[in-house]
Write a protein that holds these residues in place. Structure first.
Motif, mmCIF file in Angstrom:
data_model
loop_
_atom_site.group_PDB
_atom_site.id
_atom_site.type_symbol
_atom_site.label_atom_id
_atom_site.label_comp_id
_atom_site.label_asym_id
_atom_site.label_seq_id
_atom_site.Cartn_x
_atom_site.Cartn_y
_atom_site.Cartn_z
ATOM 1 N N GLY A 259 0.805 -1.216 0.000
ATOM 2 C CA GLY A 259 0.000 0.000 0.000
ATOM 3 C C GLY A 259 0.834 1.259 0.000
ATOM 4 O O GLY A 259 2.048 1.259 -0.236
ATOM 5 N N LEU A 260 0.167 2.364 0.283
ATOM 6 C CA LEU A 260 0.806 3.671 0.219
ATOM 7 C C LEU A 260 1.767 3.914 1.376
ATOM 8 O O LEU A 260 2.873 4.427 1.184
ATOM 9 C CB LEU A 260 -0.289 4.740 0.211
ATOM 10 N N LEU A 261 1.375 3.530 2.584
ATOM 11 C CA LEU A 261 2.191 3.826 3.751
ATOM 12 C C LEU A 261 3.537 3.110 3.752
ATOM 13 O O LEU A 261 4.543 3.703 4.158
ATOM 14 C CB LEU A 261 1.408 3.525 5.030
ATOM 15 N N PRO A 262 3.617 1.824 3.327
ATOM 16 C CA PRO A 262 4.945 1.212 3.237
ATOM 17 C C PRO A 262 5.875 1.952 2.283
ATOM 18 O O PRO A 262 7.088 2.021 2.512
ATOM 19 C CB PRO A 262 4.645 -0.212 2.751
ATOM 20 N N ARG A 263 5.325 2.513 1.233
ATOM 21 C CA ARG A 263 6.157 3.273 0.298
ATOM 22 C C ARG A 263 6.628 4.580 0.920
ATOM 23 O O ARG A 263 7.782 4.989 0.730
ATOM 24 C CB ARG A 263 5.364 3.536 -0.986
ATOM 25 N N LEU A 264 5.753 5.222 1.673
ATOM 26 C CA LEU A 264 6.157 6.432 2.379
ATOM 27 C C LEU A 264 7.240 6.127 3.405
ATOM 28 O O LEU A 264 8.230 6.871 3.529
ATOM 29 C CB LEU A 264 4.944 7.064 3.056
ATOM 30 N N SER A 265 7.091 5.049 4.141
ATOM 31 C CA SER A 265 8.096 4.671 5.142
ATOM 32 C C SER A 265 9.435 4.363 4.491
ATOM 33 O O SER A 265 10.502 4.709 5.020
ATOM 34 C CB SER A 265 7.603 3.457 5.944
ATOM 35 N N TYR A 266 9.387 3.722 3.328
ATOM 36 C CA TYR A 266 10.624 3.403 2.614
ATOM 37 C C TYR A 266 11.345 4.676 2.183
ATOM 38 O O TYR A 266 12.568 4.795 2.349
ATOM 39 C CB TYR A 266 10.305 2.527 1.402
ATOM 40 N N ILE A 267 10.618 5.650 1.645
ATOM 41 C CA ILE A 267 11.222 6.910 1.227
ATOM 42 C C ILE A 267 11.802 7.657 2.432
ATOM 43 O O ILE A 267 12.884 8.249 2.359
ATOM 44 C CB ILE A 267 10.194 7.785 0.487
#
Length: 438
Positions: A259-267
């Protein structure tokens, strides 16, 4: 809240496909730890000219002016490239619709508006010059659209292009046709397939305002979490240091790790894991990629901050001190009479004076030192240091110079006229500038 870093923070936005209630979207974005949202300027099928245009929000009254300016980015409709038209009349309609949406973005006072990519940048066999599209945007910018944004540091119009070879060519052609307008920047879509590292490095010299991470940009690692490909990751890490923003589009998958939040956390982890800046990088960070007016130390009186900038280079003064020490030691061994005379031409705030005095103390010789400075404001600092640091052997007038051996220290390469004017009558002087390894 922006992701904290050193020395800057990173703002990350959420790419929103459709707007139903802008206030609810902003509340959800804040809850998900996004700093702003990217929304379409037009409602679905709402493209039009003037009164026929239907915006994605009810009106400018939906939010306060400060919210429009800080937490909303607008996207121009993707179908408004005039170069895709088959007839002249159709191209004029698309140009008018494009102008209407950009004027709406300027009316709202958004951070910036993102233009759709030129047709030739999409790697789909498209050809064409892109002249009509660039002319339409260039005319609006030259005509004063976003004039209030001229007071801001960042450009208010960003052309979206992929980070491919064709994307760079389309961007380069577009901004050239717009006469390199200062209010035009780039929104880089991080698509790096089959693009060499050399080609990707070109983007580091471009005015990239934001990086767009589409769902297809990410890959899943062995644990099933989204990560960026190696080349995309390397480019993004370099762009982080150029104060870009990041916009993340939500993937279609609803799996927990996709989802969106894992991508935000990765960035966020990627940004916070950047290596610390070196002393030189930190020093130059505030004015990186900024044109500087050349200094004219003979024509102008430099400011205190400029002197402070020069004094952060410890190597130069160490080299000067070592050269003076060697010179004084040799003259002492030759049995020359003391005190030796040292002149500092262009003494500034006194760092070279201090270096010469330390060299004399180290060589165990007596010196008469003359600090010559044309800037009356810097002379105040020299007088202050003479009182504070006990520079009893320092004089302020080179007309009183006497002594058998004179050392002339040239403070900068732009002081040659001062040297000639101040030493024309000296028959036994030595110019150490060539020894300083500058």
């Amino acid at each position: 809240m922006p992701i904290r870093g050193d020395p800057d923070s990173l703002s990350v936005g959420h790419h929103v496909d459709a707007v139903e209630d802008i206030r609810s979207i902003l509340r959800q974005a804040a809850a998900d730890r996004f700093d702003f949202v990217s929304i379409p300027l037009a409602a679905p099928q709402g493209q039009g000219v003037d009164y026929d245009f239907r915006p994605s929000v009810e009106s400018c009254l939906t939010l306060e002016g400060e919210q429009w300016r800080t937490v909303v980015v607008g996207r121009v409709s993707e179908s408004l490239d005039p170069d895709t038209a088959s007839t002249f009349s159709e191209a004029e309609v698309l140009r008018s619709c494009l102008e209407t949406e950009l004027r709406w973005a300027a009316h709202l006072g958004l951070q910036y508006a993102i233009l759709p990519p030129p047709h030739s940048a999409l790697d789909k066999g498209a050809t064409g010059s892109g002249c009509s599209y660039a002319r339409a945007v260039g005319d609006l910018l030259a005509g004063g659209l976003f004039s209030l944004a001229a007071l801001e540091d960042a450009a208010p119009v960003a052309l979206q292009v992929p980070a491919t070879s064709s994307g760079w060519k389309a961007w380069n052609r577009f901004r050239t046709l717009c006469d390199h307008h200062v209010r035009l920047c780039c929104a880089l879509e991080l698509t790096v397939d089959k693009t060499s590292e050399k080609e990707l490095e070109r983007w580091l010299a471009e005015p990239v305002r934001c990086v767009i991470l589409s769902p297809s940009t990410f890959l899943l690692n062995r644990s099933g979490y989204p990560v960026l490909p190696k080349k995309a990751k390397a480019l993004l890490e370099q762009l982080f240091r150029r104060q870009v923003q990041v916009i993340i589009a939500e993937p279609q998958s609803v799996e927990q790790n996709e989802g969106l939040l894992p991508r935000l956390s990765y960035i966020a982890r990627l940004f916070q894991a950047l290596p610390p800046l070196s002393q030189a990088e930190r020093f130059a960070y505030s004015h990186m990629d900024t044109l500087q007016a050349p200094l004219q130390p003979l024509a102008d009186n430099l400011e205190s901050e400029t002197y402070e900038l020069f004094e952060t280079d410890p190597v130069k003064y160490a080299k000067y001190q070592e050269a003076v020490f060697i010179f004084l030691t040799e003259r002492k061994q030759e049995g020359r009479p003391m005190p030796f005379c040292v002149m500092v031409l262009g003494a500034g705030r006194g760092p070279l004076v201090e270096a010469a005095l330390k060299a004399a103390e180290r060589a165990e010789v007596e010196v008469d030192l003359y600090a010559v400075e044309k800037n009356p404001n810097a002379v105040q600092a020299l007088r202050h240091r003479k009182r504070r640091d006990g520079w009893s052997s320092v004089q302020a007038d080179n007309r009183l110079v006497s002594g058998a051996v004179r050392i002339i220290l040239l403070a900068s390469t732009g002081k040659s006229n001062e040297v000639l004017n101040s030493t024309a009558s000296f028959n036994n002087g030595y110019l150490l500038h060539q020894m300083m390894l500058l």
